[in-house]
Design a protein around this motif. Structure first.
Motif, PDB file in Angstrom:
ATOM      1  N   GLY A  65     -44.815 -42.329  -1.870  1.00  0.00           N
ATOM      2  CA  GLY A  65     -45.127 -40.897  -1.791  1.00  0.00           C
ATOM      3  C   GLY A  65     -44.023 -39.936  -2.002  1.00  0.00           C
ATOM      4  O   GLY A  65     -44.108 -38.949  -2.634  1.00  0.00           O
ATOM      5  N   ALA A  66     -42.803 -40.384  -1.588  1.00  0.00           N
ATOM      6  CA  ALA A  66     -41.619 -39.406  -1.796  1.00  0.00           C
ATOM      7  C   ALA A  66     -41.286 -39.191  -2.851  1.00  0.00           C
ATOM      8  O   ALA A  66     -40.924 -38.335  -3.408  1.00  0.00           O
ATOM      9  CB  ALA A  66     -40.526 -39.922  -0.621  1.00  0.00           C
ATOM     10  N   ASN A  67     -41.250 -40.610  -3.927  1.00  0.00           N
ATOM     11  CA  ASN A  67     -40.673 -40.220  -5.088  1.00  0.00           C
ATOM     12  C   ASN A  67     -41.785 -39.811  -6.037  1.00  0.00           C
ATOM     13  O   ASN A  67     -41.408 -38.828  -6.833  1.00  0.00           O
ATOM     14  CB  ASN A  67     -40.712 -41.886  -5.637  1.00  0.00           C
ATOM     15  CG  ASN A  67     -39.528 -42.570  -4.966  1.00  0.00           C
ATOM     16  OD1 ASN A  67     -38.521 -41.969  -4.579  1.00  0.00           O
ATOM     17  ND2 ASN A  67     -39.553 -43.860  -5.080  1.00  0.00           N
ATOM     18  N   ILE A  68     -43.146 -39.621  -5.743  1.00  0.00           N
ATOM     19  CA  ILE A  68     -44.193 -38.989  -6.430  1.00  0.00           C
ATOM     20  C   ILE A  68     -44.083 -37.469  -6.306  1.00  0.00           C
ATOM     21  O   ILE A  68     -43.985 -36.801  -7.107  1.00  0.00           O
ATOM     22  CB  ILE A  68     -45.435 -39.711  -6.115  1.00  0.00           C
ATOM     23  CG1 ILE A  68     -45.576 -41.157  -6.658  1.00  0.00           C
ATOM     24  CG2 ILE A  68     -46.554 -38.738  -6.670  1.00  0.00           C
ATOM     25  CD1 ILE A  68     -46.960 -41.909  -6.456  1.00  0.00           C
ATOM     26  N   LYS A  69     -43.933 -37.325  -5.063  1.00  0.00           N
ATOM     27  CA  LYS A  69     -43.525 -36.046  -4.528  1.00  0.00           C
ATOM     28  C   LYS A  69     -42.585 -35.170  -5.297  1.00  0.00           C
ATOM     29  O   LYS A  69     -42.500 -34.184  -5.784  1.00  0.00           O
ATOM     30  CB  LYS A  69     -43.524 -35.562  -3.260  1.00  0.00           C
ATOM     31  CG  LYS A  69     -43.784 -34.172  -2.699  1.00  0.00           C
ATOM     32  CD  LYS A  69     -43.612 -34.002  -1.055  1.00  0.00           C
ATOM     33  CE  LYS A  69     -43.691 -32.659  -0.816  1.00  0.00           C
ATOM     34  NZ  LYS A  69     -43.893 -32.631   0.753  1.00  0.00           N
ATOM     35  N   LYS A  70     -41.398 -35.829  -5.069  1.00  0.00           N
ATOM     36  CA  LYS A  70     -40.227 -35.291  -5.889  1.00  0.00           C
ATOM     37  C   LYS A  70     -40.518 -35.288  -7.260  1.00  0.00           C
ATOM     38  O   LYS A  70     -39.994 -34.205  -8.018  1.00  0.00           O
ATOM     39  CB  LYS A  70     -39.092 -36.296  -5.448  1.00  0.00           C
ATOM     40  CG  LYS A  70     -37.877 -35.959  -6.127  1.00  0.00           C
ATOM     41  CD  LYS A  70     -36.766 -36.812  -5.734  1.00  0.00           C
ATOM     42  CE  LYS A  70     -35.474 -36.391  -6.577  1.00  0.00           C
ATOM     43  NZ  LYS A  70     -34.282 -37.541  -6.456  1.00  0.00           N
ATOM     44  N   LYS A  71     -41.142 -36.034  -8.123  1.00  0.00           N
ATOM     45  CA  LYS A  71     -41.035 -36.080  -9.620  1.00  0.00           C
ATOM     46  C   LYS A  71     -41.939 -34.814 -10.087  1.00  0.00           C
ATOM     47  O   LYS A  71     -41.692 -34.032 -10.572  1.00  0.00           O
ATOM     48  CB  LYS A  71     -41.578 -37.501  -9.794  1.00  0.00           C
ATOM     49  CG  LYS A  71     -41.973 -37.537 -11.376  1.00  0.00           C
ATOM     50  CD  LYS A  71     -42.455 -38.716 -11.960  1.00  0.00           C
ATOM     51  CE  LYS A  71     -44.012 -38.916 -11.744  1.00  0.00           C
ATOM     52  NZ  LYS A  71     -44.361 -40.210 -12.243  1.00  0.00           N
ATOM     53  N   TYR A  72     -43.123 -34.877  -9.340  1.00  0.00           N
ATOM     54  CA  TYR A  72     -44.044 -33.802  -9.568  1.00  0.00           C
ATOM     55  C   TYR A  72     -43.690 -32.421  -9.008  1.00  0.00           C
ATOM     56  O   TYR A  72     -44.023 -31.295  -9.651  1.00  0.00           O
ATOM     57  CB  TYR A  72     -45.574 -34.014  -9.195  1.00  0.00           C
ATOM     58  CG  TYR A  72     -46.157 -35.173  -9.983  1.00  0.00           C
ATOM     59  CD1 TYR A  72     -46.811 -34.706 -11.265  1.00  0.00           C
ATOM     60  CD2 TYR A  72     -46.247 -36.349  -9.676  1.00  0.00           C
ATOM     61  CE1 TYR A  72     -47.235 -35.529 -12.042  1.00  0.00           C
ATOM     62  CE2 TYR A  72     -46.505 -37.414 -10.584  1.00  0.00           C
ATOM     63  CZ  TYR A  72     -47.324 -36.960 -11.703  1.00  0.00           C
ATOM     64  OH  TYR A  72     -47.655 -37.881 -12.472  1.00  0.00           O
ATOM     65  N   SER A  73     -42.868 -32.214  -7.932  1.00  0.00           N
ATOM     66  CA  SER A  73     -42.179 -30.729  -7.687  1.00  0.00           C
ATOM     67  C   SER A  73     -41.265 -30.548  -8.530  1.00  0.00           C
ATOM     68  O   SER A  73     -41.411 -29.188  -8.847  1.00  0.00           O
ATOM     69  CB  SER A  73     -41.765 -31.019  -6.188  1.00  0.00           C
ATOM     70  OG  SER A  73     -42.549 -31.244  -5.282  1.00  0.00           O
ATOM     71  N   GLU A  74     -40.481 -31.460  -9.146  1.00  0.00           N
ATOM     72  CA  GLU A  74     -39.398 -31.056 -10.256  1.00  0.00           C
ATOM     73  C   GLU A  74     -40.068 -30.684 -11.544  1.00  0.00           C
ATOM     74  O   GLU A  74     -39.783 -29.728 -12.263  1.00  0.00           O
ATOM     75  CB  GLU A  74     -38.610 -32.297 -10.499  1.00  0.00           C
ATOM     76  CG  GLU A  74     -37.644 -32.449  -9.341  1.00  0.00           C
ATOM     77  CD  GLU A  74     -36.836 -33.550  -9.766  1.00  0.00           C
ATOM     78  OE1 GLU A  74     -37.112 -34.334 -10.805  1.00  0.00           O
ATOM     79  OE2 GLU A  74     -35.700 -34.099  -8.915  1.00  0.00           O
TER      80      GLU A  74
END
Length: 156
Positions: A135-144
């Motif tokens: 979840g943290a990786n997905i959130k970081k990727k799409y936030s960027e």
């Protein structure tokens, strides 16, 4: 958006196309930012129109929402795992029988309940950790990606 080559759906990565791999951090006139398919590496679109950018932003918000749901599920799995582990410790303490001068008994029912609760709590800990990392990786990727869309970093 779908990749026409492999049919992959909207988990595009943004990547810089440069002349050489040594110049990945240098931006010049030859640097062109495009969306590529993470599965096959094929360029999905060049020259995105405004409607496609809006669609990409909506999909990014949706993916961030799904990532937040994964993070919340991970946190609840970790908390439930901790509670069940505390109960397992109580059953371990119950394995010390006063009728045997407080000696530990392996064959009692409390020990088997302790083993079952410990296995269940460890499973929840592992599940919670995996969900949290994903979840943290997905959130970081799409936030960027959303940040890049708002800053108009890629060519439209």
């Amino acid at each position: 958006m779908y990749c026409s080559n492999c049919g992959y759906e909207l988990t595009e990565k943004k990547r810089n196309e440069v002349l050489s791999k040594d110049q990945t951090h240098i931006k010049n006139n030859n640097t062109k930012e495009v969306f590529v398919c993470p599965r096959c590496g094929k360029i999905i679109k060049e020259g995105l129109v405004e409607e496609e950018v809006k669609s990409l932003a909506r999909a990014s918000h949706s993916e961030i929402h799904k990532a937040n749901n994964k993070l919340n599920s991970a946190k609840s799995s970790l908390v439930i795992g901790a509670i069940i582990f505390a109960i397992a410790i109580l059953f371990l303490i119950l394995c010390f029988k006063p009728k045997n001068n407080n000696k530990f008994e392996l064959g009692c029912t409390e020990f088997y309940v302790f083993i079952a609760f410990t296995v269940f709590s460890v499973t929840l800990f592992v599940l919670g950790t995996v969900l949290f990392i994903r979840g943290a990786n997905i959130k970081k990727k799409y936030s960027e990606l959303l940040k890049d869309i708002q800053n108009n970093v890629f060519y439209q």
